[in-house]
Design a protein around this motif. Structure first.
Motif, short mmCIF file in Angstrom:
data_model
loop_
_atom_site.label_atom_id
_atom_site.label_comp_id
_atom_site.label_asym_id
_atom_site.label_seq_id
_atom_site.Cartn_x
_atom_site.Cartn_y
_atom_site.Cartn_z
N LEU A 40 -8.27 -3.91 -11.01
CA LEU A 40 -7.04 -4.70 -11.05
C LEU A 40 -5.79 -3.84 -10.90
CD1 LEU A 40 -8.00 -6.87 -14.16
CD2 LEU A 40 -7.93 -7.68 -11.80
N GLY A 41 -5.97 -2.56 -10.62
CA GLY A 41 -4.80 -1.68 -10.52
C GLY A 41 -4.13 -1.47 -11.86
N GLN A 42 -4.92 -1.44 -12.93
CA GLN A 42 -4.30 -1.31 -14.24
C GLN A 42 -4.77 -0.10 -15.04
OE1 GLN A 42 -4.44 -5.00 -16.42
NE2 GLN A 42 -3.50 -6.15 -14.76
N ALA A 54 0.95 8.26 -4.83
CA ALA A 54 -0.27 7.86 -5.53
C ALA A 54 -0.40 6.35 -5.46
CB ALA A 54 -0.19 8.31 -6.99
N VAL A 55 -1.56 5.85 -5.01
CA VAL A 55 -1.78 4.40 -4.97
C VAL A 55 -3.15 4.08 -5.56
CG1 VAL A 55 -0.39 4.21 -2.85
CG2 VAL A 55 -2.86 4.24 -2.69
N PHE A 56 -3.27 2.85 -6.05
CA PHE A 56 -4.55 2.38 -6.60
C PHE A 56 -5.43 1.92 -5.44
CE2 PHE A 56 -1.49 0.98 -10.07
CZ PHE A 56 -1.75 2.07 -10.88
N VAL A 59 -6.98 -1.91 -5.22
CA VAL A 59 -6.24 -3.11 -4.81
C VAL A 59 -5.56 -2.89 -3.46
CG1 VAL A 59 -5.86 -4.08 -7.12
CG2 VAL A 59 -4.25 -2.40 -6.21
N THR A 60 -6.03 -1.88 -2.72
CA THR A 60 -5.43 -1.60 -1.42
C THR A 60 -6.42 -1.92 -0.31
OG1 THR A 60 -4.12 0.16 -2.42
CG2 THR A 60 -4.33 0.20 -0.03
#
Lengths: 162, 486
Positions: A40-42, A54-56, A59-60
């Motif tokens: 959930l990108g959390q 920086a990215v999750f 969720v990408t």
């Protein structure tokens, strides 16, 4: 077929364009450093670097990443030749279970690439989106400080020799 | 103005002597001289009058008071009122001590820095008597007699009762004093002349305490007192004129704040589900509501403050705000036609994986949804927003989103880019930001899909510019978040 630039290598992707990057990394390319935590990108365990940020990856969707430069933890070094961030985490023994660590290292790397002189406060603020249940936070912060100092020292020597 | 002077000093009003030959051009010269002289004289008189009007005496300094000299119960009520007034929110810099000021507030006229309102005798309000404090709060004049800029919302605080001023004074004078001087304001001439503010106040500051409406109950009056007074809701939620004053005739009709749109409250609200008193009260007390979404941007500190005051205050504000929209819920005038179905859907237990039934049959379907936007929504958004879990654990069904029905896309873009960061010590929805994942074109596609498909509205004009602005808003938010931890 979609092509992604991962760790400097052009990779044709078989997965459908709506597949999250994390699944492609782990299931299709066998790059298992990025972890599935919450989906959930959390929690931050799946963090990779895309064009320096920086990215999750959970969720990408890969459709968003054509022509972008993707770096995973595998791109920072290998077990035989670990990169500065990885050496620092080993030196400070910052992992307990280690599940959150790849994500932490990636965000820390993105920060130091952008701001080599990052202060301890900046590091703390930057790492805020990452969860660690084991509680090695203080060691993690020390490891990032360690990496930052090493990178700074390298920059200084390189600068002096130029 | 021009027309008036012309009439007043017209050639016909200047009577020529019979013994001179009169030429029209001389009349014009004479008239012009009269005009200049009269205007100069009027200018001097007006200037003097303005100076007398604008001049405010200093109020004698007092010896610093001891914190222990205030009644603890009074201090406590003062603390609650300070939270209701969001004093801390503006009077604390991101990296500074609480109430010590120096927060930079960008305004359309330049940057203004909030002042130190701790009782430090040199740099704060330690030498202010209660009368000086009351005058600052209600009339916007500091102890030394200088006019304060209306970024300090004294146009609302002027309603504050004597008892509440007393409590606020007790609270602030019993804070730990902090030595801190705000940087000088970055305002251009002539706005940097504080005397100018006297004219502004003459036009836009209706001074006077709150007058209860005897036809309404006590809770309604308390709510109105807080909404229009200390709560200063209109400071963000009302449109402002060119001189930066709230348009009283369009109070709470929607405004702007720090790159966010402050939604219209009351009958003008664009919420698909009309707000009722319970929803308003829950939202103000918890910072989110399952049918309406999450307080974010500049509203986030407001609900954080409200969470710490007695629930009765939030209830009263909700009671009053609900009364601003007293149409029956079925009245469709001004309310989106999908509101009914959205409400029914929200009331029904959501099934995991169920699709939102947002497309009201009576609404014309806008042009076909963009493929990229739809695909991005399905891949990046739907897993939370259609997961069938209510807020705060799931994402809101976006067919209920007020942001999608707003006149401008800024709130949607801000949330898509910044996400909803986890707040310290507060249970609330969390969302990852997508600013680094999606490029501008992808965000435009996604916003277009959400607006057209889920809100059934025409795509916003100027979306590309709005996306660039939202990236700037995010950068500023990131900077202050970093400073907050320091």
């Amino acid at each position: 077929m979609l092509t992604l630039d991962i760790n400097g290598k052009s990779q044709p992707i078989k997965a459908t364009p709506d597949t999250p990057l994390l699944y492609v990394l782990r299931d299709e390319l066998g790059l298992n450093a990025a972890k599935y935590g919450c989906g959930l990108g959390q929690c931050g365990a799946c963090t990779v670097i895309v064009d320096g940020a920086a990215v999750f990856s959970c969720v990408t969707p890969v459709m968003a990443l054509e022509h972008r430069r993707i770096t995973t933890l595998e791109g920072l070094g290998t077990a035989e030749a670990p990169g500065a961030m990885q050496r620092a985490f080993i030196a400070e023994q910052a992992a307990q279970c280690g599940y959150c660590i790849p994500g932490m290292m990636m965000r820390a790397q993105a920060l130091l690439d952008r701001d080599p002189g990052a202060t301890d406060d900046t590091i703390r603020a930057e790492l805020e989106p990452h969860l660690c249940r084991c509680g090695t936070h203080m060691r993690i912060l020390r490891a990032i400080r360690h990496a930052a100092d090493e990178l700074q020292a390298t920059h200084a020597v390189v600068g002096a020799a130029r | 103005m021009g027309r008036k002077s012309k009439t007043r000093y017209d050639v016909t009003s200047v009577v020529p002597s019979p013994d001179i030959i009169w030429y029209p051009h001389e009349a014009i010269i004479v008239t012009f001289r009269y005009l200049v002289l009269t205007m100069a004289a009027a200018g001097v008189v007006c200037g003097a009058a303005a100076l007398i009007y604008a001049w405010q005496p200093a109020i004698a300094p007092i010896a610093p008071l001891s914190a222990a000299s205030f009644d603890p119960a009074l201090v406590r009520r003062g603390a609650e009122l300070a939270l209701l007034g969001d004093c801390r929110t503006c009077h604390t810099a991101a990296d500074g001590a609480t109430y010590a000021g120096s927060l930079a507030m960008p305004t359309p006229f330049g940057t203004i820095y909030s002042t130190n309102i701790t009782p430090d005798p040199e740099t704060g309000i330690g030498r202010w008597s209660e009368a000086a404090f009351a005058r600052a709060l209600r009339a916007g004049v500091d102890r030394e007699g200088r006019h304060l800029y209306p970024a300090f919302p004294y146009d609302h605080f002027t309603l504050t009762s004597d008892a509440d001023v007393k409590a606020l004074y007790a609270f602030f004078m019993s804070r730990p004093p902090v030595k801190a001087t705000a940087p000088p304001n970055g305002l251009p001439f002539p706005i940097n002349m504080r005397l100018v503010l006297a004219g502004w106040k003459l036009m836009f500051l209706p001074q006077g305490r709150f007058v209860p409406d005897p036809a309404r109950d006590e809770q309604w009056n308390q709510g109105k007192y807080l909404v229009e007074g200390l709560g200063h809701c209109g400071a963000c939620h009302s449109p402002r004129n060119l001189m930066g004053a709230e348009e009283r005739s369009r109070g709470l009709a929607g405004g702007e704040a720090e790159g966010w749109h402050a939604y219209a409250l009351g009958a003008a609200s664009r919420s698909p589900v009309p707000w009722d008193e319970t929803a308003l009260s829950d939202y103000l007390a918890h910072g989110f509501h399952p049918l309406h979404g999450v307080a974010r941007g500049p509203m986030a500190p407001v609900v954080e403050n409200l969470a710490a005051v007695p629930r009765g205050d939030a209830d009263a504000m909700a009671h009053y705000l609900a009364s601003l929209d007293e149409r029956p819920l079925d009245d469709s005038a001004g309310v989106s036609p999908v509101a009914g179905s959205a409400k029914a859907q929200a009331a029904a237990p959501a099934r995991p994986g169920s699709l939102p039934q947002s497309a009201g049959a009576q609404v014309a379907t806008p042009k076909a949804a963009n493929g990229t936007g739809a695909a991005l929504y399905a891949a990046a958004c739907a897993s939370c927003h259609e997961g069938g879990r209510a807020l705060p654990l799931g994402g809101i069904d976006l067919s209920l989103s007020t942001a999608l029905r707003s006149q401008t896309p800024e709130n949607l873009l801000n949330v898509v880019m910044q996400g909803l960061p986890a707040a310290d010590g507060v249970t609330g929805p969390v969302m990852p930001g997508f600013a680094d994942v999606l490029d501008d074109a992808q965000i435009a596609d996604l916003a277009g899909f959400l607006r057209g498909r889920l809100a059934q509205q025409p795509i916003w004009t100027g979306l590309e510019v709005a996306i660039r602005d939202a990236r700037t808003t995010r950068k500023l938010a990131l900077r202050s978040a970093t400073q907050n931890i320091q």
